[in-house]
Design a protein around this motif. Sequence first.
Motif, short mmCIF file in Angstrom:
data_model
loop_
_atom_site.label_atom_id
_atom_site.label_comp_id
_atom_site.label_asym_id
_atom_site.label_seq_id
_atom_site.Cartn_x
_atom_site.Cartn_y
_atom_site.Cartn_z
N ASP A 117 0.79 -1.23 0.00
CA ASP A 117 0.00 0.00 0.00
C ASP A 117 0.82 1.28 0.00
OD1 ASP A 117 -2.12 -1.71 0.04
OD2 ASP A 117 -2.81 -1.21 2.05
N ASP A 118 1.92 1.34 0.76
CA ASP A 118 2.70 2.58 0.84
C ASP A 118 4.09 2.43 0.24
OD1 ASP A 118 3.73 0.88 2.75
OD2 ASP A 118 4.05 2.44 4.25
N LYS A 119 4.20 1.51 -0.73
CA LYS A 119 5.51 1.24 -1.32
C LYS A 119 5.52 1.65 -2.79
CE LYS A 119 6.46 -1.19 2.46
NZ LYS A 119 5.12 -1.30 3.05
N ALA A 120 6.58 2.36 -3.19
CA ALA A 120 6.76 2.66 -4.60
C ALA A 120 6.88 1.37 -5.38
CB ALA A 120 8.02 3.51 -4.79
N GLY A 121 6.13 1.25 -6.45
CA GLY A 121 6.14 0.02 -7.24
C GLY A 121 5.33 -1.11 -6.66
N ALA A 122 4.72 -0.88 -5.47
CA ALA A 122 3.77 -1.83 -4.85
C ALA A 122 4.42 -3.09 -4.30
CB ALA A 122 2.64 -2.18 -5.83
N TYR A 123 5.68 -2.97 -3.84
CA TYR A 123 6.26 -4.15 -3.20
C TYR A 123 7.36 -3.72 -2.23
CZ TYR A 123 10.54 -3.93 -6.05
OH TYR A 123 11.72 -3.55 -6.64
N ALA A 124 7.65 -4.62 -1.27
CA ALA A 124 8.73 -4.40 -0.31
C ALA A 124 9.71 -5.57 -0.41
CB ALA A 124 8.17 -4.30 1.11
N ILE A 125 10.90 -5.31 -0.93
CA ILE A 125 11.87 -6.39 -1.11
C ILE A 125 12.37 -6.90 0.23
CG2 ILE A 125 13.98 -5.00 -1.24
CD1 ILE A 125 14.76 -6.81 -3.67
N GLN A 126 12.26 -6.07 1.29
CA GLN A 126 12.73 -6.47 2.61
C GLN A 126 11.62 -7.13 3.43
OE1 GLN A 126 11.87 -3.50 1.72
NE2 GLN A 126 10.67 -2.55 3.35
N GLY A 127 10.44 -7.26 2.84
CA GLY A 127 9.31 -7.83 3.56
C GLY A 127 8.79 -9.10 2.91
N ARG A 128 7.47 -9.26 2.94
CA ARG A 128 6.86 -10.46 2.38
C ARG A 128 7.01 -10.50 0.85
NH1 ARG A 128 1.09 -11.07 5.37
NH2 ARG A 128 1.35 -13.25 4.74
N GLY A 129 7.26 -9.36 0.27
CA GLY A 129 7.44 -9.30 -1.18
C GLY A 129 8.81 -9.75 -1.66
N ALA A 130 9.68 -10.21 -0.75
CA ALA A 130 11.02 -10.63 -1.16
C ALA A 130 10.98 -11.76 -2.18
CB ALA A 130 11.82 -11.06 0.07
N PHE A 131 9.95 -12.60 -2.11
CA PHE A 131 9.88 -13.75 -3.03
C PHE A 131 9.71 -13.32 -4.48
CE2 PHE A 131 5.40 -12.83 -2.65
CZ PHE A 131 4.85 -13.27 -3.85
N LEU A 132 9.23 -12.10 -4.71
CA LEU A 132 8.95 -11.64 -6.07
C LEU A 132 10.21 -11.53 -6.91
CD1 LEU A 132 6.47 -8.81 -5.10
CD2 LEU A 132 5.83 -10.91 -6.31
N ALA A 133 11.32 -11.14 -6.26
CA ALA A 133 12.54 -10.81 -6.99
C ALA A 133 13.36 -12.04 -7.31
CB ALA A 133 13.37 -9.81 -6.20
N GLU A 134 13.64 -12.23 -8.56
CA GLU A 134 14.46 -13.35 -9.03
C GLU A 134 15.93 -12.97 -9.06
OE1 GLU A 134 13.32 -16.35 -12.44
OE2 GLU A 134 14.07 -14.48 -13.31
N ARG A 135 16.20 -11.68 -9.32
CA ARG A 135 17.59 -11.23 -9.44
C ARG A 135 17.68 -9.75 -9.07
NH1 ARG A 135 18.19 -12.69 -14.11
NH2 ARG A 135 18.11 -10.75 -15.31
N LEU A 136 18.77 -9.40 -8.40
CA LEU A 136 19.04 -8.02 -8.01
C LEU A 136 20.44 -7.65 -8.47
CD1 LEU A 136 18.66 -5.36 -6.38
CD2 LEU A 136 19.40 -6.63 -4.35
N GLU A 137 20.54 -6.54 -9.19
CA GLU A 137 21.83 -6.01 -9.59
C GLU A 137 21.96 -4.61 -9.00
OE1 GLU A 137 22.43 -6.22 -13.81
OE2 GLU A 137 21.59 -8.24 -13.95
#
Length: 226
Positions: free
Chosen positions: A173-193
């Motif tokens: 709700d309060d996240k740019a791009g609608a996700y939190a990589i440090q929270g429950r949304g961490a599973f969304l990211a396959e790769r980080l550069e």
Amino acid sequence: MDRQTIPTAAPPLFTPAPGVRVVLASASPRRRELLAGWGLPFTVLTAPADEEPRPQAGEPAHAYAARAARNKAASVHALLDADAAQASLVIAADTVVCLGSRILGKPRDAAEALHMLEQLSGHTHTVVSAVALRMPGTWAGPAEECLTDTASVTFAAWPREVLAAYARTGEPDDKAGAYAIQGRGAFLAERLEGAWSTVVGLPLAPLAALLLRRGLLLPAARAVRY
């Protein structure tokens, strides 16, 4: 105005230079946690919630993020009295998510969050975090500095029902791009550069380098007397 002093019990990594008071101009719990990780005493001070500036036509993401961060720093600096302004280092930050040339802000509701997540799913996007600094009034050199850092995040291609389940958690709700990589949304990211802290919202490496270079922070060991 909201003011909060953040205590720290961890052994310090850095210490402010003598006479410097650190003020974090952000209500973001993620930025508070990142800064507290340095073991650094600081105060959180936020200005009344004003409308965030909107991107201007053709404005690059890094320029927009820097402008928004400077706006936050100026708003909080204006709340300080003369004595506090002389001693305070104000740190403000802003983070934007870009898919191609489009800047994705914070979703208005779960439906818009789901729409953003569907756009990001299976694609690589850019996260830009800017930090604006207002230096103590007694400090030599420029009174303001600003830095930006960029990271790339690639989402796996998730089914719509998975994205909808995440949107319903309320975390986007309060996240740019609608996700939190440090929270429950961490599973969304396959790769980080790039730097993880940049995606969270406070690029620690360039910030520490700048503050150490300006003498505003010292390694904690230098403060120990034997």
